[in-house]
Structures are given as structure tokens and as C-alpha cells.
Write a protein that holds these residues in place. Structure first.
Motif, PDB file in Angstrom:
ATOM      1  N   ASP A  58       6.881  29.402  -5.565  1.00 35.10           N
ATOM      2  CA  ASP A  58       7.791  28.273  -5.723  1.00 35.10           C
ATOM      3  C   ASP A  58       7.309  27.119  -4.844  1.00 35.10           C
ATOM      4  O   ASP A  58       6.747  27.307  -3.772  1.00 35.10           O
ATOM      5  N   LYS A  59       7.556  25.922  -5.315  1.00 32.88           N
ATOM      6  CA  LYS A  59       7.126  24.749  -4.566  1.00 32.88           C
ATOM      7  C   LYS A  59       7.927  24.643  -3.266  1.00 32.88           C
ATOM      8  O   LYS A  59       9.148  24.655  -3.271  1.00 32.88           O
ATOM      9  N   ILE A  60       7.182  24.529  -2.158  1.00 30.95           N
ATOM     10  CA  ILE A  60       7.827  24.404  -0.855  1.00 30.95           C
ATOM     11  C   ILE A  60       8.356  22.980  -0.713  1.00 30.95           C
ATOM     12  O   ILE A  60       7.619  22.003  -0.832  1.00 30.95           O
ATOM     13  N   LYS A  61       9.617  22.889  -0.427  1.00 25.03           N
ATOM     14  CA  LYS A  61      10.247  21.583  -0.288  1.00 25.03           C
ATOM     15  C   LYS A  61      10.182  21.080   1.157  1.00 25.03           C
ATOM     16  O   LYS A  61       9.900  19.908   1.402  1.00 25.03           O
ATOM     17  N   LYS A  62      10.443  21.950   2.127  1.00 23.23           N
ATOM     18  CA  LYS A  62      10.469  21.525   3.534  1.00 23.23           C
ATOM     19  C   LYS A  62      10.071  22.689   4.428  1.00 23.23           C
ATOM     20  O   LYS A  62      10.445  23.832   4.161  1.00 23.23           O
ATOM     21  N   VAL A  63       9.307  22.362   5.484  1.00 16.02           N
ATOM     22  CA  VAL A  63       8.964  23.345   6.520  1.00 16.02           C
ATOM     23  C   VAL A  63       9.324  22.734   7.880  1.00 16.02           C
ATOM     24  O   VAL A  63       9.099  21.547   8.127  1.00 16.02           O
ATOM     25  N   PHE A  64       9.876  23.525   8.767  1.00 17.24           N
ATOM     26  CA  PHE A  64      10.202  23.032  10.118  1.00 17.24           C
ATOM     27  C   PHE A  64      10.462  24.211  11.034  1.00 17.24           C
ATOM     28  O   PHE A  64      10.619  25.354  10.597  1.00 17.24           O
ATOM     29  N   TRP A  65      10.543  23.883  12.346  1.00 18.76           N
ATOM     30  CA  TRP A  65      10.828  24.879  13.379  1.00 18.76           C
ATOM     31  C   TRP A  65      12.197  24.595  13.969  1.00 18.76           C
ATOM     32  O   TRP A  65      12.629  23.443  14.087  1.00 18.76           O
ATOM     33  N   ASP A  78      16.418  20.866  12.850  1.00 15.94           N
ATOM     34  CA  ASP A  78      14.971  20.662  12.845  1.00 15.94           C
ATOM     35  C   ASP A  78      14.572  20.099  14.221  1.00 15.94           C
ATOM     36  O   ASP A  78      15.021  19.019  14.616  1.00 15.94           O
ATOM     37  N   LEU A  79      13.715  20.819  14.945  1.00 13.56           N
ATOM     38  CA  LEU A  79      13.349  20.372  16.299  1.00 13.56           C
ATOM     39  C   LEU A  79      12.588  19.059  16.294  1.00 13.56           C
ATOM     40  O   LEU A  79      12.625  18.317  17.276  1.00 13.56           O
ATOM     41  N   SER A  80      11.908  18.752  15.219  1.00 17.65           N
ATOM     42  CA  SER A  80      11.168  17.486  15.165  1.00 17.65           C
ATOM     43  C   SER A  80      12.110  16.287  15.146  1.00 17.65           C
ATOM     44  O   SER A  80      11.671  15.156  15.380  1.00 17.65           O
ATOM     45  N   GLU A  81      13.382  16.528  14.879  1.00 13.58           N
ATOM     46  CA  GLU A  81      14.379  15.457  14.889  1.00 13.58           C
ATOM     47  C   GLU A  81      15.215  15.470  16.177  1.00 13.58           C
ATOM     48  O   GLU A  81      16.107  14.637  16.335  1.00 13.58           O
ATOM     49  N   ASP A  82      14.907  16.402  17.076  1.00 17.15           N
ATOM     50  CA  ASP A  82      15.626  16.495  18.354  1.00 17.15           C
ATOM     51  C   ASP A  82      14.910  15.619  19.379  1.00 17.15           C
ATOM     52  O   ASP A  82      13.699  15.766  19.602  1.00 17.15           O
ATOM     53  N   PRO A  83      15.634  14.694  20.055  1.00 16.38           N
ATOM     54  CA  PRO A  83      14.971  13.805  21.032  1.00 16.38           C
ATOM     55  C   PRO A  83      14.246  14.563  22.147  1.00 16.38           C
ATOM     56  O   PRO A  83      13.255  14.062  22.684  1.00 16.38           O
ATOM     57  N   GLU A  84      14.711  15.750  22.496  1.00 19.27           N
ATOM     58  CA  GLU A  84      14.056  16.505  23.564  1.00 19.27           C
ATOM     59  C   GLU A  84      12.720  17.091  23.123  1.00 19.27           C
ATOM     60  O   GLU A  84      11.893  17.450  23.973  1.00 19.27           O
ATOM     61  N   TYR A  85      12.495  17.196  21.826  1.00 20.51           N
ATOM     62  CA  TYR A  85      11.280  17.822  21.314  1.00 20.51           C
ATOM     63  C   TYR A  85      10.422  16.886  20.471  1.00 20.51           C
ATOM     64  O   TYR A  85       9.227  17.158  20.290  1.00 20.51           O
ATOM     65  N   SER A  86      10.987  15.841  19.946  1.00 22.35           N
ATOM     66  CA  SER A  86      10.287  15.040  18.929  1.00 22.35           C
ATOM     67  C   SER A  86       8.952  14.499  19.449  1.00 22.35           C
ATOM     68  O   SER A  86       7.982  14.416  18.680  1.00 22.35           O
ATOM     69  N   GLN A  87       8.878  14.114  20.738  1.00 20.16           N
ATOM     70  CA  GLN A  87       7.643  13.549  21.268  1.00 20.16           C
ATOM     71  C   GLN A  87       6.665  14.619  21.748  1.00 20.16           C
ATOM     72  O   GLN A  87       5.513  14.314  22.039  1.00 20.16           O
ATOM     73  N   ARG A  88       7.114  15.854  21.819  1.00 27.33           N
ATOM     74  CA  ARG A  88       6.263  16.922  22.365  1.00 27.33           C
ATOM     75  C   ARG A  88       5.856  17.951  21.318  1.00 27.33           C
ATOM     76  O   ARG A  88       4.958  18.756  21.563  1.00 27.33           O
TER      77      ARG A  88
END
Length: 419
Positions: A58-65, A78-88
Motif C-alpha cells: 500500500d502507498k505510504i502516506k506518512k512516516v514519523f517518529w 509527530d516529534l518533527s513538529e515538537d519545538p523541543e525536537y524539530s531543530q535536532r
């Protein structure tokens, strides 16, 4: 017997049809982490390796941690949207199989369980790789004994709250300076037969990382060394004076007990860090602490006896002699001026009246009477201090006055004879 145990043909047919219709179920989806437990050093970068399987294609729509805990029925953040993690946080994978990430500058607060999650276009196409990867972040601490004695063997340990995942090469520092000879994979520093020069503040680090542990003080105890004596006195020492001797040493802890001895005498003559010597001799001190003792080299004290001090006192109290000498010089100058004036008067008189008598013209006794009276009226200055000094000054003035009168009389006799 075997025919009776075989399933009916209609049931086998139905099972085959079910597999063909449904294909691969979501139970075949999978996420794997290698390793599943990571111990990372504070302020380092961590790579969480991850692969996942999507047999349904199946086509993957979204991947995140995301990080735990994960609650059922609730979409995790989604940690990539968390200010504590987005830059790291940096995603190194893709939407096919690789789901690896890098987390930089980890802190102690980053110690959590992390999960990879992917979704497809289907309503039931959501999958979280559980259990996730456990991350423990640790700092470094030096463990050492607080106090050691010179000559002991000391072991210092660079400790962490967990065993570092990556093979670490440890570096040791003393007073912020690296001990280059102490770089190895062992997290222990062994000091054999420790010396007092080994005392200092020790810290450790891992090669290739910026984090350095807090420094720990290593205190090396040792008995007194370099015991010496200083003399607090200037100039000669006279009978009745006292000279102060100070004993000092290098020891840890500082020496608090001091004993004083005179050479060739078995018993102590004093105690304490300072000692007052009242007599001549060679003296030395001995410093003590709980780890031992040491004696100093002997110093010589010389006490002078006699009238030397009295002579100095008399000379100091006879400052009036200077004033008397000045007066005598002035008187001699006046005498010379008067004698010169008399010679001039005689010469003029002889030119005017050659028959005049010399004795009548000079009249030395009458002319010198005023000078004689002046000398006899001179008295020495009264003494300011001791009666002995006053008698000394009076005698000095009398002698000088007598000498001056004798000089004047001789001058008068010479003039009389010459005329």
C-alpha cells in the motif's frame, strides 16, 4: 483411518478462497530497531537505526517518529513538529523500508522510548512499531576517595549511569590539563604510589565528545617537608634582647605541633611555631602532624655582651657637641680677625710715630679682656637625659675652653716677643 481424519473438501476450498481474497493482512507489517537499547553520552548525537516492512505494498502516506507512552485510539504526536525536537531531529530514511533518524545534542530529558509510525491511504492502514527503541542519556562522574596518603595506590573511575553503546576511549584531566599518557578504553585511572604532586582536581571525558565530567578534588596527605627557620631580628643582638625564631614547613594537613631544641641538649627548650631565644647557641625546630615529623637545619644565634650598647647610647645623647664645635670655630675666626686688625694698627702707628713704644700701642691685656670674658661666660648646654651624659658634656666643654685659652695666651706671648 487417514480418510476419516481428513477435512471435508468444501472446508479446504473455503480456506483457499479466503486467502486469495484478503491477501496479506496487517499482521505482517513490522518495524525492527537495531539496537533496541541505546546509552548515549550527554550532548552527543544519537542514530536510531530502523527498518520496516509493508508487504501489502500500500502507498505510504506518512512516516514519523514519536515518543512514549503510546495510548490506544489516540494518534501520537509527530516529534518533527515538537519545538523541543524539530531543530535536532533529522529523518534519514525513506517511504519504502528505511526509517532511521538522527537526534543531536541529546540531554538527560531525552531519555525515553521512541517509536516509528507509518500510515497508508486506507482507514486501517496505521502501524506503530511497538516495542520501540529505548534511549538512555547519561553524563560522566568521577569517583575517587576523598583523602589518600602519600605512597598509597589510588583508583579513579569515570562512571556513567549506563554502559555506553559505542566503544569509548576515555581521557583524563588534572587541573583542566589532559593526561595524555592516560588515554585508553578503560574507564579507570590507576595512580600507583601516589605523590603529593598528584593532588588536584580530576575530570574525565570520552574521546571525540565535548562533554567533560565535573572535577573532583583528590587530597593527598603527607608528613612535614622542607622544614626551615626564619629569624625576625636585624642588626646585632645584645645582652637582654630576645630574638624571635619562626618555624615553617610544607605538610598536609598543616603542622600544628612544633618543638624547639638547642644542639647538644636532649630536652626541648620551647614549643609553638615561634620561639624567643635569650642566649647564644644553635637552635633547630621539629614540625609534627598525624603522618610524621621532620626537623630543620640548625641556625646560630649570637648575643653580644659588654659596654658596646652603652657607648652607642652616650654618643646618641651627646648631640650637643656639634653645637659646641661650631661655637669654637666661630671664636677662632673672631680671634684671627682681631689679630689681623692689631697687626694693621701696629703697622700704621709705627709709620706715624716711629718713637712710640710697642707695648703702649698694643695694650694686649686690655684688648683681649673682652675676648677672655667671652670665653669664660660660655657654658655647656644642660643635659637632656642622663646625669652621666651631662657630666661627660661639661667635661668636654671645659677641656675645649682651657685649650682655647692656652692658644690665645700663646698667641699673645708670640706677639709680645716679636715686638
Amino acid at each position: 483411518m487417514s480418510l476419516l481424519m481428513a477435512p471435508p473438501l468444501p472446508l479446504v476450498f473455503l480456506l483457499m478462497i479466503h486467502v486469495c481474497v484478503s491477501g496479506v493482512s496487517s499482521a505482517d507489517w513490522d518495524v525492527k530497531y537495531r539496537p533496541s537499547h541505546i546509552c548515549a553520552l550527554k550532548d552527543s548525537s544519537v542514530i536510531m537505526k530502523c527498518i520496516y516492512e509493508n508487504p501489502s505494498k500500500d502507498k505510504i502516506k506518512k512516516v514519523f517518529w514519536t515518543k512514549g507512552p503510546v495510548k490506544k485510539g489516540v494518534d501520537p504526536p509527530d516529534l518533527s513538529e515538537d519545538p523541543e525536537y524539530s531543530q535536532r531531529l533529522q529523518y534519514l530514511g525513506d517511504k519504502q523500508q528505511n526509517c532511521t533518524i538522527r537526534l543531536s545534542h541529546v540531554t538527560l530529558k531525552d531519555s525515553h522510548m521512541y517509536y516509528f509510525r507509518f500510515t497508508t491511504g486506507k482507514d486501517d492502514g496505521k502501524w506503530t512499531g511497538d516495542p520501540g527503541v529505548t534511549l538512555n542519556v547519561t553524563d560522566l562522574q568521577v569517583e575517587s576517595p576523598e583523602r589518600v596518603t602519600e605512597g598509597d595506590s589510588v583508583r579513579l573511575t569515570c562512571k556513567s549511569s549506563c554502559t555506553l553503546t559505542d566503544r569509548a576511549t576515555f581521557i583524563w584531566y588534572r587541573n583542566s590539563q589532559p593526561l595524555t599518557e592516560r588515554r585508553d578504553r578503560n574507564n579507570e585511572l590507576l595512580l600507583q604510589s601516589v605523590r603529593r604532586e598528584d593532588a588536584g582536581r580530576y575530570s574525565c571525558a570520552v574521546h571525540g565528545h565535548n562533554h567533560i565530567s565535573p572535577a573532583v578534588q583528590l587530597n593527598v596527605m603527607y608528613p612535614p617537608r622542607n622544614v626551615s627557620i626564619s629569624i625576625i631580628q636585624s642588626g646585632q643582638i645584645w645582652s637582654g634582647d630576645s630574638v624571635t625564631l619562626i618555624c615553617s614547613s610544607d605538610s598536609n594537613p598543616p603542622a600544628l605541633n612544633f618543638s624547639w631544641f638547642k644542639e647538644n641538649e636532649s630536652s626541648a627548650v620551647g614549643s609553638g611555631q615561634s620561639f624567643s631565644a635569650l642566649q647564644s647557641g644553635r637552635f633547630y625546630c621539629q614540625a609534627h602532624n598525624q603522618h610524621g615529623s621532620q626537623r630543620s637545619d640548625a641556625v646560630t644565634v649570637t648575643v653580644h655582651h659588654g659596654a658596646g650598647r652603652n657607648v652607642i647610647v652616650i654618643a646618641a645623647s651627646s648631640g650637643g657637641l656639634f653645637f659646641i664645635i661650631i661655637i669654637i670655630i666661630i671664636i677662632i675666626f673672631i680671634i684671627q680677625r682681631k689679630m689681623k686688625s692689631r697687626r694693621s694698627a701696629v703697622h700704621e702707628y709705627e709709620n706715624d710715630d716711629p718713637s712710640a713704644g710697642t707695648y703702649t700701642a698694643l695694650e694686649l691685656r686690655s684688648r683681649s679682656s673682652d675676648l677672655y670674658d667671652t670665653l669664660t661666660t660660655i657654658h655647656p648646654r644642660p643635659a637632656d637625659h642622663q646625669s652621666g651624659s651631662s657630666e661627660y658634656e661639661n667635661q668636654s666643654v671645659s677641656v675645649r675652653s682651657s685649650c682655647l685659652l692656652n692658644i690665645i695666651n700663646k698667641e699673645e706671648n708670640v706677639l709680645t716677643t716679636s715686638q
